[in-house]
Design an enzyme around this catalytic site. Structure first.
Site, PDB file in Angstrom:
ATOM      1  N   ARG A 237       0.863  -1.180   0.000  1.00 30.26           N
ATOM      2  CA  ARG A 237       0.000   0.000   0.000  1.00 30.26           C
ATOM      3  C   ARG A 237       0.901   1.233   0.000  1.00 30.26           C
ATOM      4  O   ARG A 237       1.946   1.255   0.662  1.00 30.26           O
ATOM      5  CB  ARG A 237      -0.900   0.028   1.242  1.00 30.26           C
ATOM      6  CG  ARG A 237      -2.060  -0.938   1.211  1.00 30.26           C
ATOM      7  CD  ARG A 237      -3.105  -0.541   0.143  1.00 30.26           C
ATOM      8  NE  ARG A 237      -4.283  -1.397   0.144  1.00 30.26           N
ATOM      9  CZ  ARG A 237      -4.438  -2.474  -0.633  1.00 30.26           C
ATOM     10  NH1 ARG A 237      -3.490  -2.833  -1.472  1.00 30.26           N
ATOM     11  NH2 ARG A 237      -5.559  -3.172  -0.586  1.00 30.26           N
ATOM     12  N   GLU A 266      -4.650   7.400  -4.684  1.00 34.55           N
ATOM     13  CA  GLU A 266      -4.919   6.696  -5.945  1.00 34.55           C
ATOM     14  C   GLU A 266      -6.287   7.088  -6.481  1.00 34.55           C
ATOM     15  O   GLU A 266      -7.223   7.219  -5.682  1.00 34.55           O
ATOM     16  CB  GLU A 266      -4.864   5.180  -5.723  1.00 34.55           C
ATOM     17  CG  GLU A 266      -3.466   4.707  -5.340  1.00 34.55           C
ATOM     18  CD  GLU A 266      -3.357   3.203  -5.127  1.00 34.55           C
ATOM     19  OE1 GLU A 266      -4.368   2.499  -5.313  1.00 34.55           O
ATOM     20  OE2 GLU A 266      -2.270   2.746  -4.769  1.00 34.55           O
ATOM     21  N   HIS A 285      -1.717   0.272  -9.731  1.00 33.99           N
ATOM     22  CA  HIS A 285      -2.297  -0.683  -8.773  1.00 33.99           C
ATOM     23  C   HIS A 285      -2.927  -1.884  -9.494  1.00 33.99           C
ATOM     24  O   HIS A 285      -4.141  -2.113  -9.402  1.00 33.99           O
ATOM     25  CB  HIS A 285      -3.320   0.013  -7.865  1.00 33.99           C
ATOM     26  CG  HIS A 285      -3.606  -0.745  -6.597  1.00 33.99           C
ATOM     27  ND1 HIS A 285      -3.921  -0.135  -5.410  1.00 33.99           N
ATOM     28  CD2 HIS A 285      -3.620  -2.085  -6.322  1.00 33.99           C
ATOM     29  CE1 HIS A 285      -4.118  -1.054  -4.479  1.00 33.99           C
ATOM     30  NE2 HIS A 285      -3.955  -2.236  -5.013  1.00 33.99           N
TER      31      HIS A 285
HETATM   32  C1  DGY Z   1      -5.644  -6.227  -2.752  1.00 37.45           C
HETATM   33  O1  DGY Z   1      -6.080  -7.343  -2.923  1.00 37.45           O
HETATM   34  O2  DGY Z   1      -5.502  -5.732  -1.626  1.00 37.45           O
HETATM   35  C2  DGY Z   1      -5.269  -5.449  -3.963  1.00 37.45           C
HETATM   36  O3  DGY Z   1      -4.410  -4.415  -3.661  1.00 37.45           O
HETATM   37  C3  DGY Z   1      -6.505  -4.943  -4.658  1.00 37.45           C
HETATM   38  O4  DGY Z   1      -7.166  -4.101  -3.788  1.00 37.45           O
END
Ligand code: DGY
Length: 326
Positions: A237, A266, A285
């Site tokens: 993240r 994002e 992402h």
């Molecule tokens: C997750 O699975 O956490 C990916 O980042 C998609 O949100």
């Protein structure tokens, strides 16, 4: 008997809808991205279940959903959800681990290779017509084979990256909140406290969840500990890294570069300074964005939701405290 009412807060794959049909009475947001908050506040007013991806699920939203029994997150990371607010209201929260592990690790390794061997930069260079001559120093990068990788967070995805790293003859180190003897035995990863790992790794790859302990985990202090030749990879993240410090680290060459699939904000704004740096490889992402993985996430999120609404313990319950005594 009428079926439980469900709101699906963004458009999911048919594999998920097939699980919902006949089990719940659902409506789905079919606009871009996730449904805006004003829509959610209305739609959740009489919903029993909410299937969402990347929506902010906070106390205000939950208060507007008095009948809600389950929030099913499409994704493994659930930092978008206020878990204690959900638990306080007896609402189950579920996620989708497992189905996306290998696809996300593939993408992590793609970022390692792309950053080390300057693939995006080289592609842009060729297409812009700058390739006039082949020279010995053209797009020289960093070696991946035989290098040392430091994995921060040896969960399922971290372990899958470790397996790939082994195939590249890499020395695998990891840090995390606890030792994982089984994963160590399986992957050959060696535990090391974070500061030490940062000092010796050629690649530092982040795979920890975002929470109070990991927000800003990698800041100026940590980036300055890394080798000048090292590359930071973030597919966890964005907020695990202090983005402003990372910009200075990459522009002032404290480190060699970075590969990022995630950002503090994002979609990342185009005026984000990191986007102007050649030694930073950036992706929107897409860690889990393979056909099988995304279909699997939809089916898994839908199955978790249906199970909870039928009174069965969902397979991927992240707040088991709500299930005590049931
Ligand atoms: C997750 O699975 O956490 C990916 O980042 C998609 O949100």
């Amino acid at each position: 008997m009428s079926l439980p009412k469900v709101y699906v807060g963004f458009t999911i794959q048919e594999a998920g809808l097939a699980v919902l049909r006949g089990n719940v009475d659902f409506e789905m947001w079919e606009g871009d991205g996730a449904a805006p908050k004003d829509i959610l506040l209305k739609k959740l007013a009489d919903a029993d279940g909410f299937l969402e991806g990347h929506s902010k699920v906070d106390a205000e939203l939950l208060d507007a959903a008095p009948k809600l029994k389950v929030v099913s997150n499409y994704g493994v990371g659930y930092d978008n959800i206020d878990i204690s607010a959900a638990s306080a209201r007896g609402i189950c929260v579920t996620n989708t681990p497992g189905v996306l592990t290998e696809a996300t690790a593939d993408l992590g390794f793609a970022l390692i290779l792309a950053s080390a061997r300057r693939l995006m930069e080289a592609n842009a260079f060729l297409r812009s017509g700058e390739w006039n001559v082949w020279s010995a120093e053209l797009m020289v990068g960093v070696d991946v084979f035989g290098a040392t990788i430091g994995i921060v967070g040896l969960g399922q995805i971290g372990q899958a990256v470790a397996r790939r790293a082994k195939g590249f003859g890499m020395k695998v180190l990891y840090s995390g909140t606890s030792r994982k003897p089984e994963a160590e035995a399986e992957s050959g990863a060696e535990y090391m406290p974070l500061d030490e790992l940062l000092r010796v790794s050629d690649f530092v790859s982040l795979h920890c969840p975002l929470n109070d302990a990991t927000r800003g985990l990698i800041g100026e202090r940590e980036l300055k500990m890394m080798k000048k030749t090292a590359i930071l990879i973030n597919i966890a993240r964005g907020a695990v890294v202090d983005q402003e410090a990372l910009f200075r680290a990459c522009s002032e060459k404290w480190i060699w570069g970075a590969g990022l699939d995630v950002f503090e904000r994002e979609p990342v704004p185009l005026n984000e300074p990191l986007l102007a740096l050649r030694n930073v490889t950036t992706l929107p992402h897409i860690g889990s964005a393979s056909r099988a993985s995304r279909d699997g996430m939809a089916a898994c999120a839908a199955s978790n939701l249906v199970a909870a609404l039928k009174g069965n313990r969902p397979q991927n319950l992240v707040n088991p405290e709500v299930w005590k005594g049931r």
